[in-house]
Each structure stands twice: as structure tokens, then as C-alpha cells.
Scaffold this active site. Structure first.
Site, mmCIF file in Angstrom:
data_model
loop_
_atom_site.group_PDB
_atom_site.id
_atom_site.type_symbol
_atom_site.label_atom_id
_atom_site.label_comp_id
_atom_site.label_asym_id
_atom_site.label_seq_id
_atom_site.Cartn_x
_atom_site.Cartn_y
_atom_site.Cartn_z
ATOM 1 N N THR A 13 12.838 9.430 -24.139
ATOM 2 C CA THR A 13 12.348 10.724 -23.687
ATOM 3 C C THR A 13 10.823 10.745 -23.755
ATOM 4 O O THR A 13 10.205 10.094 -24.583
ATOM 5 C CB THR A 13 12.929 11.878 -24.516
ATOM 6 N N GLY A 14 10.227 11.489 -22.844
ATOM 7 C CA GLY A 14 8.778 11.569 -22.803
ATOM 8 C C GLY A 14 8.126 10.226 -22.530
ATOM 9 O O GLY A 14 7.110 9.890 -23.143
ATOM 10 N N SER A 15 8.672 9.474 -21.591
ATOM 11 C CA SER A 15 8.176 8.116 -21.347
ATOM 12 C C SER A 15 7.361 8.002 -20.065
ATOM 13 O O SER A 15 7.172 6.903 -19.530
ATOM 14 C CB SER A 15 9.335 7.120 -21.326
ATOM 15 N N SER A 17 4.226 8.594 -19.963
ATOM 16 C CA SER A 17 2.870 8.204 -20.345
ATOM 17 C C SER A 17 2.847 7.882 -21.829
ATOM 18 O O SER A 17 3.836 8.073 -22.539
ATOM 19 C CB SER A 17 1.861 9.319 -20.041
ATOM 20 N N GLY A 18 1.707 7.403 -22.310
ATOM 21 C CA GLY A 18 1.466 7.246 -23.736
ATOM 22 C C GLY A 18 2.439 6.356 -24.471
ATOM 23 O O GLY A 18 2.854 5.297 -23.972
ATOM 24 N N GLY A 20 5.591 6.796 -25.217
ATOM 25 C CA GLY A 20 6.893 6.663 -24.564
ATOM 26 C C GLY A 20 6.884 5.618 -23.471
ATOM 27 O O GLY A 20 7.837 4.842 -23.319
ATOM 28 N N TYR A 155 3.041 21.995 -35.912
ATOM 29 C CA TYR A 155 3.287 20.615 -35.496
ATOM 30 C C TYR A 155 3.679 19.757 -36.697
ATOM 31 O O TYR A 155 4.633 18.975 -36.632
ATOM 32 C CB TYR A 155 2.043 20.048 -34.822
#
Length: 266
Positions: A13-15, A17-18, A20, A155
Site C-alpha cells: 500500500t502507498g507504493s 512513491s517513496g 512504498g 502521528y
């Protein structure tokens, strides 16, 4: 070392950019069919194209995991071609809001994005892992879970929840052939972090070259024993190891990849 992952399927998940993106690419290089996920379709397909260009196998799913409907759509698409053997819950968000400005609504939104998104994926994908008798669930956490700062309290707390649920899930999955672990990065040099350091360096007097800025940031901003920032590929390598059969005997653990930032945890 042969990581013995050829033929497995993973959702990161969240792949788009960055971290991920680095994790998805590293798994693909090990022969894993990777389901790349993001909220922005163009960026998500961009990651998929990078993997395809290297000869990897990739699928794409787009959706907002902070909502039940979006998460279900992502899970359904990921499962449409078969069981997900490896779930990497990386998607999340953070901001620079402090205690007095972090309203209860911001806390709740952060929890939805950083914690419940992963819970939704676990509840959707783990039952199929149980049927196959093998699986990996990996949370991307962080050192702030154990040693929070005064800033970004919402956070920090969401990271602590990710660490905690990983251990609870490991207990739940006892004897199932599925492990649950956390990779806890320190300060990692993603594009966003690099941009931030360039912006704040003049105010801190960190120097004019990137080498000077990184060294100064690693001494005063995020002190660690490696005296530098980590690279996304180093986090990806830790994920690949925990995803592999070589890590069968590791569950309920936190693998810190932080250059020695966290010195002691009670």
C-alpha cells in the site's frame, strides 16, 4: 541469497512513491508479482511502469484506504487475480501540526489514514492467507512509536498503534504459517525529505552542498550512529527479508532500520 519468493503475490500500500515504491520494486526483483497501490492513478501507474521496465510482474489498484468503501475496492482488485501472500501496510500520512493545533478531528483523520487503513487490509486479505497456510503481514512503523517527539503527537501515536497491532496480530496468527512484523525506519532520504532539508538548511546553517547538509542533519536533526540518513532501498531490503521464508521464525518483532537513532526501549 535466494529469497525464495518467486511466484508469491504482494500488495504494497502507498507504493506510488517513496518507501512504498522502493519496497514494491525490491519485491518485484525477487520474482514477486506486486500489486502497486496509490490514490493517484498516474503516479501509481508510473511505479508499475518502472517495474515492468525491469522485467517484473505487476498489477495496479487505486483507492483511498482511509474509507471503508475505498479499502474494499482496493482489496477486491488485489484479490481478483489470486491470494495475496505478502501484505505490506506502508500507506500513511504525516504533517507538521503540533499539540495545540492538532484538533480531535485531525487525530481521528490521522488514525483513519495511518491505522484503520492497515486494519482494513488485514481483515480483507489475511483470511485467504489462512486458507493457503502461509503469509506475511508487515507494518511500516517508525522510531517515534517508542520515543515520540512533542511535535506531531497524533502521528507519533498512530505509529505506536501500528507497532502494537502487529504484535497482537502475531498472537492471533499463532500456528497459522503467517507472521506479523514491523519494520521501523529512521529518517529516510525520500524525495520529500530531501526537498525539506534543502528548504530548512539555510536557517540552521547546515552548509551549501548536499554532503554538508546531510551530515549536519544527521548530527543535529536526527542524530544516529551511522551519521547519515537512510535510503529507501535499505528499508526495502528489510521488508524483503521479513517477507521471505528465511524469516519463518520471526513474528511479533520490530526490525529497526534507523542507523542507531533509537538507543533504548523499555
Amino acid at each position: 541469497m535466494d529469497m525464495q519468493l518467486t511466484g508469491k503475490r504482494a500488495l504494497v500500500t502507498g507504493s506510488s512513491s517513496g518507501l512504498g515504491q522502493a519496497i514494491a520494486e525490491a519485491l518485484a526483483r525477487e520474482g514477486v508479482t506486486v500489486v502497486v497501490h496509490g490514490r493517484d492513478e498516474a503516479r501509481t501507474k508510473g511505479t508499475a511502469d518502472r517495474i515492468l521496465a525491469e522485467g517484473g510482474r505487476v498489477e495496479v489498484t487505486v483507492g483511498d484506504l482511509s474509507t471503508a468503501e475505498g479499502a474494499q475496492a482496493v482489496a477486491d482488485k488485489a484479490l481478483s487475480a489470486g491470494t495475496i501472500d505478502i501484505l505490506v501496510n506502508n500507506a500513511g500520512a504525516y504533517d507538521q501540526v503540533g499539540w495545540m493545533d492538532a484538533t480531535p478531528e485531525i487525530w481521528a483523520e490521522t488514525y483513519q489514514t495511518n491505522v484503520l487503513s492497515g486494519v482494513r487490509m488485514i481483515q480483507s486479505l489475511v483470511p485467504r492467507m489462512r486458507e493457503s497456510g502461509w503469509g506475511r503481514v508487515i507494518q511500516i512503523g517508525g522510531g517515534l512509536a517508542a520515543q515520540p517527539m512533542s511535535a506531531q503527537p497524533h502521528y507519533n501515536a498512530s505509529l505506536a498503534a501500528r507497532h502494537n497491532l502487529a504484535v497482537s496480530l502475531a498472537r492471533e496468527l499463532k500456528g497459522s504459517g503467517i507472521t506479523s512484523n514491523t519494520v521501523a525506519p529512521g529518517a529516510i532520504l525520500t524525495d520529500a525529505v530531501r526537498d525539506l532539508l534543502w528548504q530548512i538548511a539555510p536557517a540552521h546553517g547546515w552548509g551549501d552542498t548536499w554532503e554538508e547538509i546531510e551530515r549536519a542533519a544527521a548530527e543535529s536533526w536526527v542524530p544516529n550512529d551511522a551519521n547519515r540518513l537512510g535510503r529507501p532501498e535499505e528499508i526495502a531490503a528489510a521488508v524483503v527479508y521479513l517477507a521471505s521464508p528465511h524469516a519463518d521464525y520471526i513474528s511479533g518483532a520490530t526490525l529497526r532500520v534507523d542507523g542507531g537513532t533509537i538507543r533504548h526501549v523499555n
